[in-house]
Design a protein around this motif. Structure first.
Motif, PDB file in Angstrom:
ATOM      1  N   ASP A 134      -2.137  -0.657  -8.206  1.00 22.25           N
ATOM      2  CA  ASP A 134      -3.113   0.423  -8.082  1.00 22.25           C
ATOM      3  C   ASP A 134      -2.889   1.168  -6.771  1.00 22.25           C
ATOM      4  O   ASP A 134      -3.174   0.645  -5.692  1.00 22.25           O
ATOM      5  N   LEU A 135      -2.411   2.403  -6.868  1.00 30.35           N
ATOM      6  CA  LEU A 135      -2.141   3.217  -5.686  1.00 30.35           C
ATOM      7  C   LEU A 135      -3.116   4.381  -5.575  1.00 30.35           C
ATOM      8  O   LEU A 135      -2.790   5.436  -5.027  1.00 30.35           O
ATOM      9  N   SER A 136      -4.337   4.198  -6.095  1.00 27.40           N
ATOM     10  CA  SER A 136      -5.322   5.280  -6.070  1.00 27.40           C
ATOM     11  C   SER A 136      -5.772   5.625  -4.658  1.00 27.40           C
ATOM     12  O   SER A 136      -6.289   6.713  -4.415  1.00 27.40           O
ATOM     13  N   HIS A 137      -5.605   4.713  -3.729  1.00 27.87           N
ATOM     14  CA  HIS A 137      -5.876   5.003  -2.318  1.00 27.87           C
ATOM     15  C   HIS A 137      -4.854   4.203  -1.518  1.00 27.87           C
ATOM     16  O   HIS A 137      -5.142   3.124  -1.022  1.00 27.87           O
ATOM     17  N   ALA A 138      -3.652   4.748  -1.414  1.00 31.13           N
ATOM     18  CA  ALA A 138      -2.542   3.994  -0.843  1.00 31.13           C
ATOM     19  C   ALA A 138      -2.041   4.639   0.438  1.00 31.13           C
ATOM     20  O   ALA A 138      -2.143   5.849   0.627  1.00 31.13           O
ATOM     21  N   SER A 139      -1.481   3.815   1.314  1.00 37.26           N
ATOM     22  CA  SER A 139      -0.859   4.308   2.537  1.00 37.26           C
ATOM     23  C   SER A 139       0.375   3.465   2.831  1.00 37.26           C
ATOM     24  O   SER A 139       0.594   2.418   2.220  1.00 37.26           O
ATOM     25  N   VAL A 140       1.175   3.935   3.803  1.00 35.84           N
ATOM     26  CA  VAL A 140       2.459   3.307   4.088  1.00 35.84           C
ATOM     27  C   VAL A 140       2.670   3.250   5.599  1.00 35.84           C
ATOM     28  O   VAL A 140       2.360   4.206   6.316  1.00 35.84           O
ATOM     29  N   VAL A 141       3.199   2.120   6.083  1.00 38.41           N
ATOM     30  CA  VAL A 141       3.750   2.036   7.436  1.00 38.41           C
ATOM     31  C   VAL A 141       5.185   1.548   7.313  1.00 38.41           C
ATOM     32  O   VAL A 141       5.602   1.057   6.256  1.00 38.41           O
ATOM     33  N   TYR A 142       5.950   1.654   8.427  1.00 43.25           N
ATOM     34  CA  TYR A 142       7.375   1.353   8.364  1.00 43.25           C
ATOM     35  C   TYR A 142       7.784   0.318   9.402  1.00 43.25           C
ATOM     36  O   TYR A 142       7.193   0.220  10.490  1.00 43.25           O
ATOM     37  N   SER A 143       8.834  -0.432   9.043  1.00 40.57           N
ATOM     38  CA  SER A 143       9.442  -1.358   9.989  1.00 40.57           C
ATOM     39  C   SER A 143      10.083  -0.573  11.129  1.00 40.57           C
ATOM     40  O   SER A 143      10.319   0.631  11.032  1.00 40.57           O
ATOM     41  N   ARG A 144      10.386  -1.268  12.223  1.00 36.38           N
ATOM     42  CA  ARG A 144      10.920  -0.588  13.406  1.00 36.38           C
ATOM     43  C   ARG A 144      12.250   0.097  13.120  1.00 36.38           C
ATOM     44  O   ARG A 144      12.554   1.149  13.701  1.00 36.38           O
ATOM     45  N   ASP A 145      13.061  -0.481  12.241  1.00 37.45           N
ATOM     46  CA  ASP A 145      14.333   0.149  11.915  1.00 37.45           C
ATOM     47  C   ASP A 145      14.193   1.188  10.810  1.00 37.45           C
ATOM     48  O   ASP A 145      15.178   1.802  10.400  1.00 37.45           O
ATOM     49  N   ALA A 146      12.969   1.391  10.329  1.00 39.03           N
ATOM     50  CA  ALA A 146      12.650   2.410   9.319  1.00 39.03           C
ATOM     51  C   ALA A 146      13.350   2.161   7.990  1.00 39.03           C
ATOM     52  O   ALA A 146      13.455   3.070   7.175  1.00 39.03           O
ATOM     53  N   ARG A 147      13.773   0.930   7.754  1.00 40.16           N
ATOM     54  CA  ARG A 147      14.381   0.629   6.460  1.00 40.16           C
ATOM     55  C   ARG A 147      13.331   0.259   5.431  1.00 40.16           C
ATOM     56  O   ARG A 147      13.456   0.601   4.250  1.00 40.16           O
ATOM     57  N   TYR A 148      12.283  -0.437   5.864  1.00 41.74           N
ATOM     58  CA  TYR A 148      11.286  -0.953   4.924  1.00 41.74           C
ATOM     59  C   TYR A 148       9.964  -0.208   5.077  1.00 41.74           C
ATOM     60  O   TYR A 148       9.480   0.007   6.185  1.00 41.74           O
ATOM     61  N   GLY A 149       9.400   0.166   3.941  1.00 42.87           N
ATOM     62  CA  GLY A 149       8.056   0.720   3.911  1.00 42.87           C
ATOM     63  C   GLY A 149       7.101  -0.320   3.373  1.00 42.87           C
ATOM     64  O   GLY A 149       7.374  -0.962   2.345  1.00 42.87           O
ATOM     65  N   TYR A 150       5.989  -0.510   4.058  1.00 39.87           N
ATOM     66  CA  TYR A 150       4.951  -1.443   3.620  1.00 39.87           C
ATOM     67  C   TYR A 150       3.839  -0.620   2.976  1.00 39.87           C
ATOM     68  O   TYR A 150       3.167   0.167   3.653  1.00 39.87           O
ATOM     69  N   VAL A 151       3.665  -0.795   1.676  1.00 38.33           N
ATOM     70  CA  VAL A 151       2.732   0.018   0.906  1.00 38.33           C
ATOM     71  C   VAL A 151       1.454  -0.780   0.671  1.00 38.33           C
ATOM     72  O   VAL A 151       1.501  -1.898   0.131  1.00 38.33           O
ATOM     73  N   PHE A 152       0.320  -0.213   1.076  1.00 38.15           N
ATOM     74  CA  PHE A 152      -0.981  -0.861   0.918  1.00 38.15           C
ATOM     75  C   PHE A 152      -1.678  -0.255  -0.293  1.00 38.15           C
ATOM     76  O   PHE A 152      -1.998   0.935  -0.296  1.00 38.15           O
ATOM     77  N   GLY A 153      -1.912  -1.052  -1.334  1.00 39.32           N
ATOM     78  CA  GLY A 153      -2.540  -0.579  -2.554  1.00 39.32           C
ATOM     79  C   GLY A 153      -4.011  -0.912  -2.607  1.00 39.32           C
ATOM     80  O   GLY A 153      -4.493  -1.825  -1.927  1.00 39.32           O
ATOM     81  N   ARG A 154      -4.729  -0.178  -3.444  1.00 38.41           N
ATOM     82  CA  ARG A 154      -6.178  -0.373  -3.551  1.00 38.41           C
ATOM     83  C   ARG A 154      -6.525  -1.712  -4.211  1.00 38.41           C
ATOM     84  O   ARG A 154      -7.636  -2.233  -4.026  1.00 38.41           O
ATOM     85  N   ASP A 155      -5.594  -2.273  -4.969  1.00 41.68           N
ATOM     86  CA  ASP A 155      -5.849  -3.536  -5.662  1.00 41.68           C
ATOM     87  C   ASP A 155      -5.585  -4.755  -4.786  1.00 41.68           C
ATOM     88  O   ASP A 155      -5.553  -5.883  -5.278  1.00 41.68           O
ATOM     89  N   GLY A 156      -5.382  -4.540  -3.478  1.00 42.58           N
ATOM     90  CA  GLY A 156      -5.097  -5.655  -2.581  1.00 42.58           C
ATOM     91  C   GLY A 156      -3.627  -5.970  -2.477  1.00 42.58           C
ATOM     92  O   GLY A 156      -3.245  -6.923  -1.789  1.00 42.58           O
ATOM     93  N   GLY A 157      -2.781  -5.189  -3.137  1.00 39.39           N
ATOM     94  CA  GLY A 157      -1.354  -5.429  -3.073  1.00 39.39           C
ATOM     95  C   GLY A 157      -0.743  -4.936  -1.776  1.00 39.39           C
ATOM     96  O   GLY A 157      -1.053  -3.852  -1.293  1.00 39.39           O
ATOM     97  N   LEU A 158       0.129  -5.764  -1.199  1.00 42.18           N
ATOM     98  CA  LEU A 158       0.952  -5.387  -0.058  1.00 42.18           C
ATOM     99  C   LEU A 158       2.395  -5.496  -0.524  1.00 42.18           C
ATOM    100  O   LEU A 158       2.882  -6.583  -0.838  1.00 42.18           O
TER     101      LEU A 158
END
Length: 391
Positions: A58-82
């Motif tokens: 569920d990405l109805s209210h989602a945001s993203v942060v990135y690792s220091r090397d900018a290779r990985y995006g961490y996606v925070f989903g509304r359903d509690g998914g990381l």
């Protein structure tokens, strides 16, 4: 950092497999496709969609942060998914369901920890950024009006200097700071006013500012001198005026900080507020066409781009920061949800959910230069965020 980019055999990233080769991550990003639980991997220089990664929930209210090397995006989903997404292989590297309802997250200054802010159950969980193993579970407990111990929704989670996280408790009306020292969490609590609904940290990492839904005004914590407690700023900016219905709460992380001024979306008003950051006094109100949601400054601070809540959410207005006048009203499509400037600000990408497209504008001419198809796009997040506090 340059690493091998290979699309061959990566089933999650569809299309354009002929582009295998060396690729850095500095001009990449992710676009949330909120209805389909997917993200697009994009190249900002070429205005190109490299592919789609599916299965993010569920990405109805989602945001993203990135690792220091900018290779990985961490996606925070509304359903509690990381979900940890590898931008170079276009695949999910790891995924955990860590709560019942989450509202965003942050990555620590040193890149070791990813923290998630949760509505249900209320609190913050901290994970190892490499493995997504749980490092700390911080319940947002407070004593309610009945004298019972309850858990509060947490909002406005940001990273801060000193390898800290800062967040607000909506129900408890508090601001908490959280540090991980020798693997152990250290928490400090500060009263913060009624119903903080979102927050930001200033670009220098000094001030954490929470918007208050339960009263007119904002609460500010000076992270250089937290022992002084929370200060109220812009008090009563709507007092004595007829407030409009609030269709969508503004996102304070989209505040504009320009030329010693903070430009703030006014809750329930068709205005952008201008505050002097020396004393946080209100110095101006800029009339706009609707209730502002995002008020964002270009990287050079010359322009302020404003998006709006329903029902007038099909336009974006551009304000000249020196004159504080609206210089252009743009129509990117139906239901504009988010904007993101390229790292040096020559372009801005704007998502229009109900038009299923993202429009790229030149910030000098204010003319569109590209369009990308997307399925109900919302948040746009470029990898330049990997090197920015509070994003």
């Amino acid at each position: 950092m340059v690493v091998l980019f290979s699309l061959a055999g990566c089933q999650s990233l569809s299309g354009k497999s002929e582009q295998a080769g060396l690729m850095g991550t500095g001009d990449l990003g992710l676009i949330i496709e909120r209805a389909s639980g997917s993200v697009l991997v994009v190249n900002t220089t070429r205005h190109d969609v490299l592919g789609r990664v599916e299965g993010l929930g569920d990405l109805s209210h989602a945001s993203v942060v990135y690792s220091r090397d900018a290779r990985y995006g961490y996606v925070f989903g509304r359903d509690g998914g990381l979900t940890k997404v590898d931008l170079l292989t276009g695949a999910i590297a790891d995924r955990v369901i860590q709560s019942g309802n989450s509202i965003g997250g942050a990555i620590s200054q040193d890149g070791r920890y990813v923290a998630v802010s949760n509505y249900e159950p209320g609190g913050v969980k901290v994970f190892d950024s490499e493995t997504l193993e749980l490092v700390a579970d911080i319940p947002a407990t407070w004593t309610n009006e009945q004298g019972e111990t309850a858990r509060s929704k947490t909002v406005g989670l940001v990273d801060a200097p000193g390898n800290q996280f800062v967040f607000s408790l909506f129900d408890a009306g508090e601001i908490w700071t959280l540090g991980i020292v020798d693997g152990e969490p250290e928490v400090s609590r500060y009263p913060a006013g009624k119903a903080p609904y979102d927050a930001l940290i200033t670009p220098d990492g000094r001030y954490y500012i929470a918007g208050l839904f339960g009263e007119d005004g904002l609460s500010m914590l000076d992270l250089w001198e937290p022992e002084a407690g929370v200060t109220e700023i812009l008090p009563g900016y709507g007092k004595g005026e007829q407030q409009l219905p609030v269709y969508k709460m503004p996102h304070l992380e989209g505040w504009a900080i320009a030329d010693g001024r903070a430009l703030v979306p006014a809750v329930g008003h068709h205005q952008v507020l201008v505050a002097d950051m020396n004393d946080w006094s209100l110095v101006d109100r800029i009339p706009v066409q609707g209730q502002p949601v995002f008020v964002m400054a270009s990287p050079d601070n010359r322009q302020i781009w404003v998006s709006f809540a329903h029902p007038k959410n099909d336009v974006v207005q551009v304000i000249d920061s020196s004159t504080r006048e609206i210089v252009r009203t743009l129509e990117p499509g139906k239901a504009v949800l988010h904007m993101e400037f390229t790292p040096r600000g020559e372009e801005v990408w704007v998502s229009a959910r109900d038009s299923n497209r993202v429009t790229v504008y030149n910030t000098r001419t204010l003319e569109p230069v590209a369009e990308l198809n997307a399925e109900k796009p919302s948040g746009i997040f470029f990898t330049s965020r990997a090197h920015t506090l509070g994003l």
